[in-house]
Design a protein around this motif. Structure first.
Motif, PDB file in Angstrom:
ATOM      1  N   ASP A 151       0.830  -1.203   0.000  1.00 37.15           N
ATOM      2  CA  ASP A 151       0.000   0.000   0.000  1.00 37.15           C
ATOM      3  C   ASP A 151       0.867   1.256   0.000  1.00 37.15           C
ATOM      4  OD1 ASP A 151      -2.327   1.624   0.083  1.00 37.15           O
ATOM      5  OD2 ASP A 151      -3.353   0.081   1.247  1.00 37.15           O
ATOM      6  N   SER A 152       0.208   2.399  -0.134  1.00 36.59           N
ATOM      7  CA  SER A 152       0.920   3.667  -0.286  1.00 36.59           C
ATOM      8  C   SER A 152       1.795   3.995   0.915  1.00 36.59           C
ATOM      9  CB  SER A 152      -0.087   4.805  -0.515  1.00 36.59           C
ATOM     10  OG  SER A 152      -1.001   4.880   0.572  1.00 36.59           O
ATOM     11  N   ASN A 153       1.423   3.482   2.091  1.00 35.36           N
ATOM     12  CA  ASN A 153       2.200   3.726   3.310  1.00 35.36           C
ATOM     13  C   ASN A 153       3.103   2.551   3.673  1.00 35.36           C
ATOM     14  OD1 ASN A 153       0.334   1.840   4.119  1.00 35.36           O
ATOM     15  ND2 ASN A 153      -0.733   3.179   5.576  1.00 35.36           N
ATOM     16  N   GLY A 202      -3.929   2.224   3.189  1.00 37.11           N
ATOM     17  CA  GLY A 202      -3.455   3.435   2.531  1.00 37.11           C
ATOM     18  C   GLY A 202      -4.435   3.931   1.488  1.00 37.11           C
ATOM     19  N   SER A 203      -3.897   4.526   0.423  1.00 34.86           N
ATOM     20  CA  SER A 203      -4.764   5.200  -0.564  1.00 34.86           C
ATOM     21  C   SER A 203      -4.890   4.464  -1.893  1.00 34.86           C
ATOM     22  CB  SER A 203      -4.201   6.608  -0.831  1.00 34.86           C
ATOM     23  OG  SER A 203      -2.891   6.528  -1.359  1.00 34.86           O
TER      24      SER A 203
END
Length: 299
Positions: free
Chosen positions: A212-214, A221-222
């Motif tokens: 994920d984005s994080n 995340g996004s």
């Protein structure tokens, strides 16, 4: 009959290295969760005990893939003969280890150094990289190994930042076993439309990372995973799907610094990895059902 992608887990969710104790724990933990394969980091080939690793894999009944990025002094995309020679030697060494362990894929930043560059790449440097990868790819093909050119964000290479660049690079290499390795964490940074990029990569896609984005729990995340998995299924991709996540609790330096892992987004690697497997299986199932029903409605 629906093909099932093999699901993999990056060893960095368990351990920062690959000595005997770390190797045994990482393989056993991955197998216990029902994954098909473990992805081992080969940044330090000398740390891999081939015979011991083989015995652990056989006992656990899972497969193996490798990933790495070249060091700055082994940058085959530079115009430095010594760096190019060291890089080619490193890649050849990894291919030999992968062959001896029955690994199916060697992926990552195989075409340049794994670092932030301060200047753009050059046409001559990319051409040199293509030539080296072609020679290494021929060695890999002899052992049934697929090479994955990982497309990563601008802070980790200046050569391949988009899927289309990855496709063009693989076309220039011109070998069936040299494929594009996509990672949705990096794609979320660089691509205008991640799903479209996956579809346009098409048959050149040979390996896929989820994250994920994080770089924490999938879905925290996004990133729009529904679109990503529908694109993977629609493209007909049948290769491995491997979950990659990093926490400063595990990886330490130098990766902590290179990747900017400044926060612990998880403490329990087992819970993280169990969730990732369930999440991936659920999204693959939903994507297959959605596409099956959309196709049947057109009949």
């Amino acid at each position: 009959m629906t093909m099932r992608n093999k699901l993999g887990l990056h060893g960095f969710v368990w351990e920062a290295g690959w000595n005997r104790e770390q190797c045994a724990r990482a393989i056993a933990n991955t197998a216990a969760l029902g994954y098909d394969l473990i992805e081992a980091c080969a940044l330090d080939p000398s740390s891999i005990d081939v015979d011991f690793t083989r015995r652990q894999l056989e006992a656990a009944g899972i497969g193996l893939t490798f990933s790495l990025g070249l060091a700055s002094d082994a940058d085959i995309s530079s115009n430095d003969d010594d760096k190019t020679r060291r890089g080619e030697q490193t890649l050849a060494e990894i291919i030999a280890i992968a062959r001896d362990l029955g690994a199916t894929h060697v992926c990552g930043i195989l075409y340049s150094a794994f670092q932030k560059y301060s200047i753009p790449t050059t046409a001559a440097g990319v051409a040199r990289s293509v030539d080296v990868v072609r020679r290494i790819g021929e060695k890999a093909a002899a052992s049934g190994i697929t090479l994955g050119m990982e497309v990563v964000n601008r802070y980790e290479t200046n050569v391949l930042n988009t899927a289309s660049q990855g496709v063009e690079f693989c076309r220039r290499v011109g070998l069936a076993n040299v494929k594009v390795h996509l990672d949705c964490y990096h794609m979320n940074i660089e691509e205008a439309d991640v799903a479209t990029a996956i579809l346009e990569t098409g048959p050149h896609l040979g390996y896929f990372h989820t994250g994920d984005s994080n770089r924490g729990y999938l879905g925290s995340g996004s990133i729009d995973f529904s679109r990503i998995f529908r694109a993977l299924v629609r493209s007909g991709y049948e290769g491995p799907i491997t979950f990659e996540s990093f926490s400063s609790k595990v990886v330490g330096q130098p990766l902590e610094g290179i990747l900017g892992i400044w926060r612990n987004l998880w403490e329990d690697g087992q819970d993280l990895s169990a969730h990732a497997k369930q999440f991936t299986e659920a999204h693959l199932k939903a994507a297959r059902e959605a596409i099956t029903h959309s196709q049947s409605s057109l009949v």
